[in-house]
Design an enzyme around this catalytic site. Structure first.
Site, short mmCIF file in Angstrom:
data_model
loop_
_atom_site.label_atom_id
_atom_site.label_comp_id
_atom_site.label_asym_id
_atom_site.label_seq_id
_atom_site.Cartn_x
_atom_site.Cartn_y
_atom_site.Cartn_z
N GLY A 188 2.90 0.45 -4.40
CA GLY A 188 1.60 -0.15 -4.76
C GLY A 188 0.82 -0.49 -3.52
O GLY A 188 1.11 0.02 -2.43
N ASN A 189 -0.18 -1.33 -3.66
CA ASN A 189 -0.95 -1.76 -2.48
C ASN A 189 -1.49 -3.17 -2.71
O ASN A 189 -1.27 -3.76 -3.77
CB ASN A 189 -2.07 -0.76 -2.18
CG ASN A 189 -3.00 -0.59 -3.35
OD1 ASN A 189 -3.67 -1.53 -3.76
ND2 ASN A 189 -3.02 0.61 -3.94
N TYR A 190 -2.22 -3.70 -1.73
CA TYR A 190 -2.64 -5.11 -1.76
C TYR A 190 -3.87 -5.40 -2.61
O TYR A 190 -4.34 -6.52 -2.63
CB TYR A 190 -2.94 -5.58 -0.34
CG TYR A 190 -1.75 -5.60 0.59
CD1 TYR A 190 -0.67 -6.43 0.33
CD2 TYR A 190 -1.72 -4.80 1.73
CE1 TYR A 190 0.42 -6.47 1.18
CE2 TYR A 190 -0.64 -4.82 2.59
CZ TYR A 190 0.43 -5.66 2.31
OH TYR A 190 1.51 -5.69 3.15
N ALA A 209 -7.94 0.90 -6.24
CA ALA A 209 -7.19 1.42 -5.09
C ALA A 209 -5.96 2.13 -5.67
O ALA A 209 -4.88 1.55 -5.75
CB ALA A 209 -6.79 0.28 -4.18
#
Ligand code: C5P
Length: 397
Positions: free
Chosen positions: A209-211, A276
């Site tokens: 995943g990402n922030y 994102a």
């Protein structure tokens, strides 16, 4: 958009930006409004009532009584007459008096009697604006329900540079227009927005995943909703809530987001792809938790679907498609390449180099790139950034 038939009380105070009041008046009148100026004694030192009355075709009000014949200028009547009061420019001194009710001039008594919504466009030197007392007064006035039109950073009359420069007249008038037409500008339009990250499962407890927090996408959804659009928000895993009238579809993976986006784009007037999305997924998702071992772990990764490119392919003539780009280097070049590759109408670029923006933050600093031009914006709260982006969308929809 229009201000047709609107009655506006324009309060002018003693700031060098007072000369810009002429442009505000002209713009309001061009849009169909009637303007009544109320000016403070200090305001008259910066701009003459003759100029203002010539533009508004009305006598300018400054004193409690007309000196020539003793006629009383009724602040109560003005409060009832107006559809809006705009104080532009508004000095630190007037902000303080408004926040504490020091009714020692006609502008403040008019403000205190005002039944209509009040818009305040502060203008002052950067240190005065940044001072805690000014900020506290602004907070108080905002809490009273006034609309603050934030000043911009830039060249100040003092020769210094910083935040305190009154917002440009055109933008100030736009804020009034948005207020009066807020239910109308995107009425009947269907807008699809993707927001947040996606999670690509490795095993039952781990993911790629990402922030991304989803804040920017949710702000865009709320702004479109406020302007009357029918909004579908496809949200990745985020801990945010949205207005109940927004049609929210919660997804986890890129694949789920892809299907939801393709299905919903068919009937949409525009899509803003703010999510994102993870660019990679594992070739295989393990059913059981992968055990920790001394050899570590090697994952085979495959690309995920590019939702933006897929929508770019099925885009019809009247549909608008907006993307985001988050870059660390060669920002503009990379963003322009994405714009073309994904068949976008414009792309919103944020940079990892701008501290206190992007992921998780409440602020963002963007540039909007299209084939026609590139516009750079200042660092702002994500709600304000959403307004800029939707203003741009409205030009095309
Ligand atoms: O190629 P890149 O991921 O940098 O492009 C960013 C833009 O493309 C964003 O608008 C993002 O929402 C969209 N995107 C997408 N599907 C992906 C990757 C990115 O829709 N798999």
């Amino acid at each position: 958009m229009t201000l047709q038939g609107k009655k506006i009380v324009l309060g002018i105070t003693g700031s060098i930006a007072a000369y810009k009041a002429c442009l505000i008046i002209r713009e309001c009148i061009k849009k169909g409004a009637e303007v009544q100026v109320v000016i403070t004694p200090a305001g008259k030192e910066f701009i003459t009532p003759i100029t203002l009355s010539a533009l508004t075709h009305k006598p300018v009000i400054s004193d409690f009584f007309a000196q020539r014949d003793g006629t009383w200028n009724s602040h109560v009547d003005l409060g009832l007459w107006a559809d809006a009061m705009l104080i532009a420019p508004c000095t630190a001194s007037t902000l303080g008096k408004m926040a504490t009710g020091v009714a020692d001039n006609m502008l403040i008594t008019t403000y205190l009697s005002m039944k209509a919504p009040v818009f305040i466009a502060p203008a002052m030197d950067l240190d005065m604006f940044a001072h805690p007392s000014t900020q506290a007064n602004l907070k108080t006035l905002e809490n009273y329900g006034n609309h603050i039109i934030q000043p911009q950073s830039g060249f100040l009359a003092s020769g210094l540079e910083g935040k305190g420069r009154m917002e440009e007249p055109e933008k100030i008038v736009q804020a009034l227009e948005h207020f009066f037409n807020k239910d109308l500008t995107l009425k009947g339009k269907k807008i699809l927005i993707t927001a947040g990250p996606t999670y690509e499962k490795i095993d039952p407890v781990r993911f790629i995943g990402n922030y991304s927090s989803g804040k920017m996408g949710f702000a865009l959804a709320e702004e479109c909703h406020k302007r009357g659009a029918e909004v579908t928000l496809i949200a990745g895993p985020v801990s945010l809530s949205c207005s109940k009238d927004i049609h929210r579809i919660d997804v986890e993976s890129c694949e789920e987001m892809y299907h939801a986006a393709v299905d919903n784009y068919k009937n949409a007037d525009a899509a803003i792809l703010c999510a994102a999305v993870a660019d990679f997924k594992t070739a295989k998702t393990e059913k059981k938790k992968i055990k920790r071992g001394k050899d570590g772990l090697t994952l085979e990764l495959l690309p995920t679907q590019d939702i933006a490119a897929a929508l770019g392919k099925i885009k019809k003539k009247k549909q608008v498609l907006v993307g985001f780009a988050l870059e660390t280097n060669d920002e503009r070049d990379n963003a322009m390449k994405k714009l073309r590759k994904k068949n976008l109408d414009f792309i919103v670029l944020n940079s990892m180099r701008n501290k206190g923006t992007c992921f998780q933050s409440d602020d963002n600093q963007i540039s909007i790139l299209s084939e026609k031009d590139i516009v750079d914006y200042e660092k702002k709260n994500k709600n304000e950034v959403a307004r800029d982006i939707i203003d741009e969308l409205e030009k095309r929809i």
